[in-house]
Design a protein around this motif. Sequence first.
Motif, short mmCIF file in Angstrom:
data_model
loop_
_atom_site.label_atom_id
_atom_site.label_comp_id
_atom_site.label_asym_id
_atom_site.label_seq_id
_atom_site.Cartn_x
_atom_site.Cartn_y
_atom_site.Cartn_z
N ILE A 170 -1.35 -34.13 -18.99
CA ILE A 170 -2.81 -34.11 -18.95
C ILE A 170 -3.89 -32.49 -19.13
O ILE A 170 -4.90 -32.09 -19.77
CB ILE A 170 -3.52 -34.62 -17.67
N LYS A 171 -3.59 -32.09 -17.61
CA LYS A 171 -3.82 -30.19 -17.71
C LYS A 171 -3.85 -29.59 -19.35
O LYS A 171 -4.48 -28.99 -19.63
CB LYS A 171 -2.94 -30.18 -16.62
N GLU A 172 -2.10 -29.79 -19.60
CA GLU A 172 -1.79 -29.24 -20.97
C GLU A 172 -2.42 -29.72 -21.98
O GLU A 172 -3.21 -29.04 -23.46
CB GLU A 172 0.01 -29.25 -21.11
N ALA A 173 -3.15 -31.20 -21.99
CA ALA A 173 -3.43 -31.62 -23.54
C ALA A 173 -4.67 -31.50 -23.35
O ALA A 173 -5.29 -31.21 -24.07
CB ALA A 173 -3.55 -33.36 -22.75
N GLN A 174 -5.56 -31.23 -21.56
CA GLN A 174 -7.15 -30.52 -21.19
C GLN A 174 -7.21 -29.31 -22.34
O GLN A 174 -7.97 -28.84 -22.87
CB GLN A 174 -7.23 -30.61 -20.29
N ASP A 175 -6.69 -28.23 -21.57
CA ASP A 175 -6.55 -26.70 -22.01
C ASP A 175 -5.93 -26.71 -23.67
O ASP A 175 -7.02 -26.16 -24.50
CB ASP A 175 -4.80 -25.89 -21.99
N LEU A 176 -5.69 -28.10 -24.66
CA LEU A 176 -5.25 -27.88 -26.21
C LEU A 176 -6.66 -28.26 -26.55
O LEU A 176 -7.21 -27.47 -26.92
CB LEU A 176 -4.28 -28.97 -26.70
N TRP A 177 -7.37 -29.31 -25.48
CA TRP A 177 -8.46 -29.78 -26.27
C TRP A 177 -10.07 -28.20 -25.89
O TRP A 177 -10.69 -28.92 -27.01
CB TRP A 177 -9.09 -31.14 -25.36
N ASP A 178 -9.67 -27.83 -25.09
CA ASP A 178 -10.44 -26.54 -24.34
C ASP A 178 -10.39 -25.81 -25.91
O ASP A 178 -11.10 -24.90 -26.07
CB ASP A 178 -10.50 -25.90 -23.61
N ASN A 179 -9.37 -25.56 -26.71
CA ASN A 179 -8.90 -24.18 -27.83
C ASN A 179 -9.22 -24.41 -29.24
O ASN A 179 -8.58 -24.46 -29.37
CB ASN A 179 -7.82 -24.06 -27.34
N GLY A 180 -9.20 -26.37 -28.92
CA GLY A 180 -10.10 -26.65 -30.03
C GLY A 180 -9.18 -28.16 -31.00
O GLY A 180 -9.54 -28.13 -32.23
N LEU A 224 0.51 -43.54 -18.58
CA LEU A 224 0.19 -42.56 -19.51
C LEU A 224 -0.65 -42.56 -20.43
O LEU A 224 -1.38 -41.10 -20.53
CB LEU A 224 1.75 -41.43 -19.13
N LEU A 225 -0.30 -43.49 -21.47
CA LEU A 225 -0.68 -43.27 -22.43
C LEU A 225 -2.31 -43.16 -22.01
O LEU A 225 -3.33 -42.48 -22.72
CB LEU A 225 -0.07 -44.30 -23.15
N GLU A 226 -2.81 -44.25 -21.20
CA GLU A 226 -3.60 -44.89 -20.61
C GLU A 226 -4.78 -43.90 -19.95
O GLU A 226 -6.04 -43.01 -20.38
CB GLU A 226 -3.63 -45.76 -19.81
N MET A 227 -4.13 -43.66 -19.31
CA MET A 227 -4.29 -41.54 -18.44
C MET A 227 -4.87 -40.50 -19.57
O MET A 227 -6.21 -39.85 -19.27
CB MET A 227 -2.68 -41.10 -17.84
N VAL A 228 -3.84 -40.40 -20.87
CA VAL A 228 -4.14 -39.81 -21.19
C VAL A 228 -5.66 -39.68 -22.25
O VAL A 228 -6.48 -38.96 -22.99
CB VAL A 228 -3.21 -39.28 -22.53
N ALA A 229 -5.95 -40.79 -22.51
CA ALA A 229 -6.64 -41.82 -23.85
C ALA A 229 -7.95 -42.38 -23.80
O ALA A 229 -8.84 -41.96 -23.83
CB ALA A 229 -6.22 -43.19 -24.09
N THR A 230 -8.35 -42.41 -22.21
CA THR A 230 -9.37 -42.56 -20.73
C THR A 230 -9.90 -40.87 -20.66
O THR A 230 -11.07 -40.54 -20.73
CB THR A 230 -9.15 -43.21 -19.30
#
Length: 477
Positions: free
Chosen positions: A205-215, A257-263
């Motif tokens: 989740i942290k890696e996904a969040q970092d990616l989102w924060d970086n565009g 996991l999918l639900e965690m990332v999707a939400t």
Amino acid sequence: MASENIIEEKKQGQALVTFNKEGNNKKLFIESYGCQMNLNDSEIVASILAKEGFNTTPHLEDADLVLVNTCSIREKAEQTIRKRLQKYNKVRKINPAMKIGVLGCMAERLKTKFLEEEKMVDLVVGPDAYRDLPNLVKEVESGKDAINVILSKEETYGDVSPVRLNSNGVSAFISITRGCDNMCTFCVVPFTRGRERSRDPQSIIKEAQDLWDNGYKEITLLGQNVDSYLWYGGGLKKDFKNASEIAKATAINFANLLEMVATTLPKIRIRFATSNPQDMSIDVLHSMAKYDNICKYIHLPVQTGSTRMLERMNRQHSREEYMTLIDNVKKIIPDCAISQDMITGFCGETEEDHQETLSLMEYVKYDFGFMFAYSERPGTLAAKKMEDDVPLATKKRRLTEIISLQQTHSLYHMEQFVGKTVEVLIEGNSKKSDAHWMGRNSQNAVAVFQKGNENIGDLVMVKIDSCTSATLIGSRV
Ligand code: SAH
Ligand code: F3S
């Protein structure tokens, strides 16, 4: 739709992006062959070596260190890498200080043989040993050979933040499991990548969040068998049975996991690969149906349509069970695209078995496919116990037949989009024209359309006017 050559051309070779950190003065040339996991692993390696003073370079001649991340899946993949090693050694004649290393599956498979027989490399590092690279590189720099091919029970590189070498700035890979426990009799992966283990969901989740924060706008969750994802605090999947009751009760599976990332990231597009029919649960299908940001596309390799062959391959499911899974996908996610991997000419495959493959393809009508002629891999159960008895010409003829059928089905699916409006995530310029954008819809179909005032990374609505078997051609609405 793609034949082996097309995939290899598309996925192989050099990184798209170079990494530069001020103060780093050594140059790393890194190339990846094989699967998406290898691309992601090379990003992990570049991240580890960035801390040791290495920037990446696109110029082989300039490199202090050349690393090639290797694939063993078919003999041809290994031959390609041997040719690259010969090329590096030619360049080394001009730049004798250059050090050469092999990473990944071929390193794991051939181990010290690389140092003993080939004399073409200084460094051999298996997929679970990248954290040891700082020590190994120091050894190599002092003039010695270095090797670490130890496979691990825990390593997931969960805390290593990959430098994005293979990204268009829009979509990126996140590894969620490593290794494979399935032991398909034809496959070398369980031997080269070891036993299956899952990565801490919080680090994902942290890696996904970092990616989102970086565009970044899209992530692909990667594993040899993502449906088998299981986090119970760390360790091998096969040891889950010995876990504490609390660990068992709070374990996180792939649907969770999918639900965690999707939400957590409701606007990021989520893809995943690869799914394995025996492990894909109905819950995963329901999670996909429930969240708009999970793309409606499943890569669901089956390898053959014959139950007899599935048994010989140790695939743990029958033709009928696979068909039931496909029925469920179509019922729960009616607009879901499905793709396959197929192998022709596995040990003992008869003309009837081949016909079963063709008829299964007719039943599913896959959107895309990745098809291969069987290539015997040393050390696998098939190599030890079965005879590679289908003549090469027959393997190739059957391959041509399934590729041709897949092309018909791919075209059929693309035609279904003509006249419709689809949502496309813009990834970059179209290969053929800078005046056009290229992107994908949720079903992973590639769409191109005339540029307006959009930007890379925008999600836009595109009306599809025409198509080929591989591309949708449309215009902005
Ligand atoms: N689960 C994996 C599969 C890895 S191998 C994943 O993440 O994709 C990818 C594909 O290569 C397999 O599905 C199979 O179709 C093909 N393959 C594997 N071993 C092979 C062999 N010995 N000969 C030919 N094709 C093979
Ligand atoms: Fe290979 Fe079968 Fe695992 S194809 S990667 S052993 S699921």
